[in-house]
Motif scaffolding. Structure first.
Motif, mmCIF file in Angstrom:
data_model
loop_
_atom_site.group_PDB
_atom_site.id
_atom_site.type_symbol
_atom_site.label_atom_id
_atom_site.label_comp_id
_atom_site.label_asym_id
_atom_site.label_seq_id
_atom_site.Cartn_x
_atom_site.Cartn_y
_atom_site.Cartn_z
ATOM 1 N N MET A 1 -26.695 -17.917 -53.894
ATOM 2 C CA MET A 1 -26.358 -17.233 -52.650
ATOM 3 C C MET A 1 -25.886 -15.815 -52.958
ATOM 4 S SD MET A 1 -23.599 -18.281 -49.676
ATOM 5 C CE MET A 1 -24.522 -19.740 -49.205
ATOM 6 N N LYS A 2 -26.511 -14.822 -52.312
ATOM 7 C CA LYS A 2 -26.122 -13.429 -52.514
ATOM 8 C C LYS A 2 -24.780 -13.151 -51.831
ATOM 9 C CE LYS A 2 -29.909 -12.217 -54.653
ATOM 10 N NZ LYS A 2 -29.890 -11.847 -56.086
ATOM 11 N N ARG A 3 -23.958 -12.346 -52.482
ATOM 12 C CA ARG A 3 -22.631 -12.023 -51.949
ATOM 13 C C ARG A 3 -22.596 -10.577 -51.490
ATOM 14 N NH1 ARG A 3 -17.648 -13.258 -55.288
ATOM 15 N NH2 ARG A 3 -16.754 -13.249 -53.185
ATOM 16 N N VAL A 4 -22.037 -10.363 -50.304
ATOM 17 C CA VAL A 4 -21.946 -9.043 -49.688
ATOM 18 C C VAL A 4 -20.482 -8.703 -49.450
ATOM 19 C CG1 VAL A 4 -22.570 -7.630 -47.692
ATOM 20 C CG2 VAL A 4 -24.164 -9.361 -48.538
ATOM 21 N N LEU A 5 -20.101 -7.484 -49.796
ATOM 22 C CA LEU A 5 -18.766 -6.983 -49.473
ATOM 23 C C LEU A 5 -18.894 -5.990 -48.327
ATOM 24 C CD1 LEU A 5 -15.732 -6.704 -50.015
ATOM 25 C CD2 LEU A 5 -16.282 -4.871 -51.653
ATOM 26 N N ASP A 47 -23.386 -8.557 -54.757
ATOM 27 C CA ASP A 47 -24.771 -8.137 -54.915
ATOM 28 C C ASP A 47 -25.119 -6.942 -54.041
ATOM 29 O OD1 ASP A 47 -25.839 -10.436 -56.621
ATOM 30 O OD2 ASP A 47 -24.957 -11.516 -54.925
ATOM 31 N N LEU A 48 -24.325 -6.681 -52.998
ATOM 32 C CA LEU A 48 -24.585 -5.586 -52.065
ATOM 33 C C LEU A 48 -23.277 -5.202 -51.394
ATOM 34 C CD1 LEU A 48 -27.556 -5.028 -49.748
ATOM 35 C CD2 LEU A 48 -25.318 -5.217 -48.655
ATOM 36 N N ILE A 49 -23.131 -3.904 -51.095
ATOM 37 C CA ILE A 49 -21.897 -3.415 -50.468
ATOM 38 C C ILE A 49 -22.245 -2.632 -49.218
ATOM 39 C CG2 ILE A 49 -19.898 -1.908 -50.757
ATOM 40 C CD1 ILE A 49 -20.051 -2.587 -53.786
ATOM 41 N N LEU A 50 -21.603 -3.001 -48.098
ATOM 42 C CA LEU A 50 -21.676 -2.231 -46.851
ATOM 43 C C LEU A 50 -20.411 -1.394 -46.757
ATOM 44 C CD1 LEU A 50 -24.097 -3.917 -45.975
ATOM 45 C CD2 LEU A 50 -23.018 -4.227 -43.749
ATOM 46 N N LEU A 51 -20.583 -0.107 -46.465
ATOM 47 C CA LEU A 51 -19.448 0.809 -46.552
ATOM 48 C C LEU A 51 -19.379 1.728 -45.352
ATOM 49 C CD1 LEU A 51 -17.150 2.140 -48.251
ATOM 50 C CD2 LEU A 51 -18.928 3.529 -49.333
ATOM 51 N N LYS A 113 -31.957 -6.730 -47.155
ATOM 52 C CA LYS A 113 -32.882 -7.555 -47.932
ATOM 53 C C LYS A 113 -33.869 -6.701 -48.719
ATOM 54 C CE LYS A 113 -32.807 -11.764 -45.117
ATOM 55 N NZ LYS A 113 -33.612 -12.674 -44.254
ATOM 56 N N ALA A 114 -34.345 -5.617 -48.106
ATOM 57 C CA ALA A 114 -35.299 -4.741 -48.783
ATOM 58 C C ALA A 114 -34.668 -4.084 -50.004
ATOM 59 C CB ALA A 114 -35.821 -3.681 -47.813
ATOM 60 N N HIS A 115 -33.422 -3.636 -49.871
ATOM 61 C CA HIS A 115 -32.757 -2.997 -51.012
ATOM 62 C C HIS A 115 -32.463 -4.007 -52.113
ATOM 63 C CE1 HIS A 115 -32.348 1.097 -49.588
ATOM 64 N NE2 HIS A 115 -31.952 0.650 -48.416
ATOM 65 N N LEU A 116 -32.061 -5.208 -51.740
ATOM 66 C CA LEU A 116 -31.832 -6.238 -52.752
ATOM 67 C C LEU A 116 -33.123 -6.559 -53.492
ATOM 68 C CD1 LEU A 116 -29.442 -8.626 -50.809
ATOM 69 C CD2 LEU A 116 -28.922 -7.473 -52.975
ATOM 70 N N ALA A 117 -34.217 -6.649 -52.753
ATOM 71 C CA ALA A 117 -35.510 -6.930 -53.383
ATOM 72 C C ALA A 117 -35.908 -5.799 -54.323
ATOM 73 C CB ALA A 117 -36.575 -7.131 -52.311
ATOM 74 N N ARG A 118 -35.654 -4.545 -53.918
ATOM 75 C CA ARG A 118 -36.004 -3.415 -54.774
ATOM 76 C C ARG A 118 -35.198 -3.450 -56.075
ATOM 77 N NH1 ARG A 118 -34.546 1.388 -56.471
ATOM 78 N NH2 ARG A 118 -32.499 1.198 -55.513
ATOM 79 N N TYR A 119 -33.901 -3.720 -55.964
ATOM 80 C CA TYR A 119 -33.074 -3.792 -57.164
ATOM 81 C C TYR A 119 -33.541 -4.920 -58.081
ATOM 82 C CZ TYR A 119 -29.428 -0.295 -56.494
ATOM 83 O OH TYR A 119 -28.737 0.889 -56.408
ATOM 84 N N GLU A 120 -33.918 -6.039 -57.489
ATOM 85 C CA GLU A 120 -34.393 -7.157 -58.310
ATOM 86 C C GLU A 120 -35.708 -6.819 -59.001
ATOM 87 O OE1 GLU A 120 -34.483 -10.383 -55.582
ATOM 88 O OE2 GLU A 120 -32.311 -10.723 -55.675
ATOM 89 N N ARG A 125 -38.570 -5.825 -63.904
ATOM 90 C CA ARG A 125 -39.518 -5.002 -64.661
ATOM 91 C C ARG A 125 -38.904 -4.536 -65.969
ATOM 92 N NH1 ARG A 125 -41.563 -1.316 -59.569
ATOM 93 N NH2 ARG A 125 -42.893 -2.890 -58.605
ATOM 94 N N ALA A 126 -37.623 -4.158 -65.917
ATOM 95 C CA ALA A 126 -36.956 -3.724 -67.146
ATOM 96 C C ALA A 126 -36.873 -4.872 -68.148
ATOM 97 C CB ALA A 126 -35.561 -3.192 -66.828
ATOM 98 N N ALA A 127 -36.607 -6.098 -67.627
ATOM 99 C CA ALA A 127 -36.510 -7.251 -68.518
ATOM 100 C C ALA A 127 -37.870 -7.626 -69.100
ATOM 101 C CB ALA A 127 -35.918 -8.432 -67.762
#
Length: 232
Positions: A1-5, A47-51, A113-120, A125-127
């Motif tokens: 489960m993704k966690r959001v602050l 995993d993501l921050i709303l500010l 969701k789009a930003h989380l997918a981009r980061y993943e 790819r790096a891995a």
């Protein structure tokens, strides 16, 4: 489960954001003070921050800068400030998106969701890249993709996540011209003409850190009327 602050001082808005994220399968924590929000963010467990920007305790832009200096997670600014200068400053300090109030909760979730997918995607790819693809060396510039570090003439220079992504993208497509619109679409993922100016802001900030003479760049060149080119 993704966690959001969620760092938001207006409790009804914070609770609405939390409810929508939980409805879509996220775990969400709320904090209503800038300084407390920064301390929670730096725990590294989100995993993501709303500010929000207008916060008691610490200004949202200062919080954004401090988070980006330490963490590589998506930061979405959600603010009533709708001036272009605020958006440019937010992107320049490392925010991944800027959403103005009032907003559509469904759009907020979609963007998150789009930003989380981009980061993943970037992480995977790096891995997946072999050791031979982990580094890019161009003259005195060394980009270490695995450790997300950049060195110029042997000295490390610090680039926030978005600036690093801009540099890596251009360096992996050498001698090709990209317009601002293309860079925005490739790296930010949203075709929002009002935010295209952030591309120039990030290019300028990268130049200030990697170019010997930023006004006469040798790596990221301006192709007048067309866009930018990474020259090897």
């Amino acid at each position: 489960m993704k966690r959001v602050l969620i760092i938001e001082d207006e409790k009804p808005i914070a609770e609405l954001e939390r409810d929508y994220f939980e409805l879509h399968g996220f775990a969400a924590d709320l904090v209503h003070d800038g300084e407390d929000g920064l301390n929670m963010a730096l725990s590294g467990s989100y995993d993501l921050i709303l500010l929000d920007l207008n916060l008691p305790g610490a200004d949202g832009l200062d919080v954004c800068r401090a988070i980006r200096d330490k963490l590589d997670v998506p930061i979405l600014i959600v603010s009533a400030r709708d001036e272009e200068i605020d958006k440019i400053r937010g992107f320049g300090l490392g925010a991944d998106d800027y959403i103005t109030k009032p907003f559509s909760p469904s759009e907020l979730i979609a963007r998150a969701k789009a930003h989380l997918a981009r980061y993943e995607r970037f992480t995977s790819r790096a891995a997946a890249a072999g050791p031979e693809l982990d580094q890019i060396q161009v003259r005195e510039l060394l980009i270490d993709k695995a450790s997300r570090r950049v060195y110029v003439r042997g000295e490390e220079v610090l680039l926030p996540a978005r600036e690093f992504d801009v540099l890596v993208f251009m360096a992996t497509h050498p001698n090709r011209v990209f317009s601002k619109d293309e860079l925005f679409e490739r790296l930010w993922g949203f075709d929002s003409a009002g935010d295209i100016a952030t591309v120039a802001v990030h290019i300028r900030r990268v130049r200030e850190k990697i170019e010997a003479v930023p006004s006469n760049p040798q790596f990221i060149e301006t192709v007048w009327g067309a866009g930018y080119r990474f020259t090897v």
